[in-house]
Write a protein that holds these residues in place. Structure first.
Motif, PDB file in Angstrom:
ATOM      1  N   ALA A 143       0.830  -1.206   0.000  1.00  0.00           N
ATOM      2  CA  ALA A 143       0.000   0.000   0.000  1.00  0.00           C
ATOM      3  C   ALA A 143       0.864   1.255   0.000  1.00  0.00           C
ATOM      4  O   ALA A 143       0.570   2.234  -0.697  1.00  0.00           O
ATOM      5  CB  ALA A 143      -0.931  -0.008   1.208  1.00  0.00           C
ATOM      6  N   LEU A 144       1.944   1.241   0.751  1.00  0.00           N
ATOM      7  CA  LEU A 144       2.849   2.391   0.788  1.00  0.00           C
ATOM      8  C   LEU A 144       3.522   2.597  -0.561  1.00  0.00           C
ATOM      9  O   LEU A 144       3.768   3.733  -0.980  1.00  0.00           O
ATOM     10  CB  LEU A 144       3.894   2.204   1.892  1.00  0.00           C
ATOM     11  N   ARG A 145       3.824   1.507  -1.257  1.00  0.00           N
ATOM     12  CA  ARG A 145       4.407   1.640  -2.592  1.00  0.00           C
ATOM     13  C   ARG A 145       3.405   2.278  -3.559  1.00  0.00           C
ATOM     14  O   ARG A 145       3.770   3.132  -4.376  1.00  0.00           O
ATOM     15  CB  ARG A 145       4.872   0.279  -3.113  1.00  0.00           C
ATOM     16  N   TYR A 146       2.155   1.843  -3.491  1.00  0.00           N
ATOM     17  CA  TYR A 146       1.143   2.470  -4.332  1.00  0.00           C
ATOM     18  C   TYR A 146       0.989   3.951  -4.000  1.00  0.00           C
ATOM     19  O   TYR A 146       0.690   4.769  -4.868  1.00  0.00           O
ATOM     20  CB  TYR A 146      -0.204   1.761  -4.168  1.00  0.00           C
ATOM     21  N   LEU A 147       1.207   4.282  -2.745  1.00  0.00           N
ATOM     22  CA  LEU A 147       1.101   5.672  -2.319  1.00  0.00           C
ATOM     23  C   LEU A 147       2.306   6.489  -2.754  1.00  0.00           C
ATOM     24  O   LEU A 147       2.264   7.715  -2.785  1.00  0.00           O
ATOM     25  CB  LEU A 147       0.955   5.711  -0.790  1.00  0.00           C
TER      26      LEU A 147
ATOM     27  N   GLY B 221       8.015   6.032  -0.661  1.00  0.00           N
ATOM     28  CA  GLY B 221       9.455   5.884  -0.544  1.00  0.00           C
ATOM     29  C   GLY B 221       9.860   4.700   0.312  1.00  0.00           C
ATOM     30  O   GLY B 221       9.031   3.984   0.870  1.00  0.00           O
ATOM     31  N   ASP B 222      11.168   4.510   0.438  1.00  0.00           N
ATOM     32  CA  ASP B 222      11.696   3.347   1.154  1.00  0.00           C
ATOM     33  C   ASP B 222      11.545   3.453   2.663  1.00  0.00           C
ATOM     34  O   ASP B 222      11.433   2.445   3.356  1.00  0.00           O
ATOM     35  CB  ASP B 222      13.183   3.149   0.819  1.00  0.00           C
ATOM     36  N   GLN B 223      11.565   4.657   3.188  1.00  0.00           N
ATOM     37  CA  GLN B 223      11.485   4.851   4.643  1.00  0.00           C
ATOM     38  C   GLN B 223      10.413   5.895   4.963  1.00  0.00           C
ATOM     39  O   GLN B 223      10.728   7.042   5.308  1.00  0.00           O
ATOM     40  CB  GLN B 223      12.843   5.270   5.197  1.00  0.00           C
ATOM     41  N   PRO B 224       9.150   5.505   4.847  1.00  0.00           N
ATOM     42  CA  PRO B 224       8.077   6.456   5.129  1.00  0.00           C
ATOM     43  C   PRO B 224       8.055   6.824   6.612  1.00  0.00           C
ATOM     44  O   PRO B 224       8.489   6.033   7.463  1.00  0.00           O
ATOM     45  CB  PRO B 224       6.810   5.679   4.744  1.00  0.00           C
ATOM     46  N   PRO B 225       7.571   7.997   6.946  1.00  0.00           N
ATOM     47  CA  PRO B 225       7.466   8.386   8.357  1.00  0.00           C
ATOM     48  C   PRO B 225       6.630   7.383   9.142  1.00  0.00           C
ATOM     49  O   PRO B 225       5.655   6.827   8.619  1.00  0.00           O
ATOM     50  CB  PRO B 225       6.775   9.751   8.296  1.00  0.00           C
TER      51      PRO B 225
ATOM     52  N   LEU C 122      -6.867   5.302   1.576  1.00  0.00           N
ATOM     53  CA  LEU C 122      -7.802   4.203   1.329  1.00  0.00           C
ATOM     54  C   LEU C 122      -7.649   3.679  -0.091  1.00  0.00           C
ATOM     55  O   LEU C 122      -7.685   2.472  -0.328  1.00  0.00           O
ATOM     56  CB  LEU C 122      -9.231   4.676   1.575  1.00  0.00           C
ATOM     57  N   ASP C 123      -7.475   4.577  -1.059  1.00  0.00           N
ATOM     58  CA  ASP C 123      -7.304   4.159  -2.447  1.00  0.00           C
ATOM     59  C   ASP C 123      -6.056   3.298  -2.614  1.00  0.00           C
ATOM     60  O   ASP C 123      -6.073   2.277  -3.306  1.00  0.00           O
ATOM     61  CB  ASP C 123      -7.225   5.391  -3.348  1.00  0.00           C
ATOM     62  N   ALA C 124      -4.958   3.694  -1.975  1.00  0.00           N
ATOM     63  CA  ALA C 124      -3.719   2.904  -2.041  1.00  0.00           C
ATOM     64  C   ALA C 124      -3.918   1.537  -1.394  1.00  0.00           C
ATOM     65  O   ALA C 124      -3.456   0.514  -1.915  1.00  0.00           O
ATOM     66  CB  ALA C 124      -2.581   3.663  -1.363  1.00  0.00           C
TER      67      ALA C 124
END
Length: 219
Positions: A8-12, A15-19, A108-110
């Motif tokens: 989901a974070l990749r779709y968003l 990055g490699d190290q999200p907060p 939610l979309d991601a």
């Protein structure tokens, strides 16, 4: 079946190290989504007839043209057609979230994109369990490589997608509900070296926001 937060974070495009705060927030959205909506899928296995014009799936009325299908299915004698969707329930949930909190709706979309892919993974596991002595190819979809999007309507029809899952295909070959995936998976007696996953085969590669940020959607 689990919703992959990293996916989901990749779709968003995080990055490699999200907060950590973002990771917690998207985890909460993912948990809510998984409680409310479940991916649904149908698939059917067809014998393959290899022909100069493409890979014909006997009994489906579908011939898969082009080099992508030929390369992926050249050692296969069967192929499964797959449809997976989050259905209208997700569309309703997303619209409601967009009306109240657009930032949360983006999360939610991601998560929806990751969740429908999790459904496809579950379908693959079920298919593999049904055919334990066969080897599955990577799944590939209309729009990858030179496999045309115009296959969406006959693929949906072959699986009775409208009646069974509520899926419709527009005149421009987009599927509704939007969080819907179609795919082909080959079955063979030996492991397949040909791979389809990756930017080189994706029809969206030139316009992909992830690639523009130096990332990909590959696990």
């Amino acid at each position: 079946m689990e919703l992959d937060i990293g996916e989901a974070l990749r779709y968003l495009g995080a990055g490699d190290q999200p907060p950590e705060a973002l990771r917690r927030e998207i985890a909460a959205v993912a948990d809510e989504l998984a409680r409310i909506v479940r991916p649904r899928f149908v698939y059917r296995v067809f014998p393959i007839s290899h022909a100069p014009e493409g890979e014909a799936l006997a009994g489906s009325g579908i011939t898969l043209p082009g080099e992508t299908a030929r390369r992926m299915l050249e050692d296969c004698d069967q192929a499964a057609l797959l449809l997976c969707t989050l259905g209208a329930e997700f569309e309703t949930l997303l619209r409601a979230r967009q009306a109240r909190d657009m930032a949360r709706a983006v999360l939610l979309d991601a998560c929806g994109s990751a969740w429908v892919e999790a459904g496809c993974d579950e379908a693959e596991r079920e298919l593999a369990a049904r055919f334990p002595d066969r080897h599955l190819t990577d799944r590939f979809s209309p729009g990858y490589g030179d496999l045309p999007l115009s296959l969406q309507p006959p693929l949906c029809a072959a699986l009775d997608g409208r009646r069974r899952l509520g899926i419709q295909v527009t005149e421009s070959f987009l599927m509704i509900p939007t969080k819907t995936v179609s795919a082909v998976i080959g079955l063979s007696d030996r492991p397949q070296a040909a791979r389809i996953r990756g930017c080189a085969f994706c029809s969206m590669a030139a316009d992909c926001a992830l690639r523009k940020g130096g990332k990909t959607c590959a696990p």
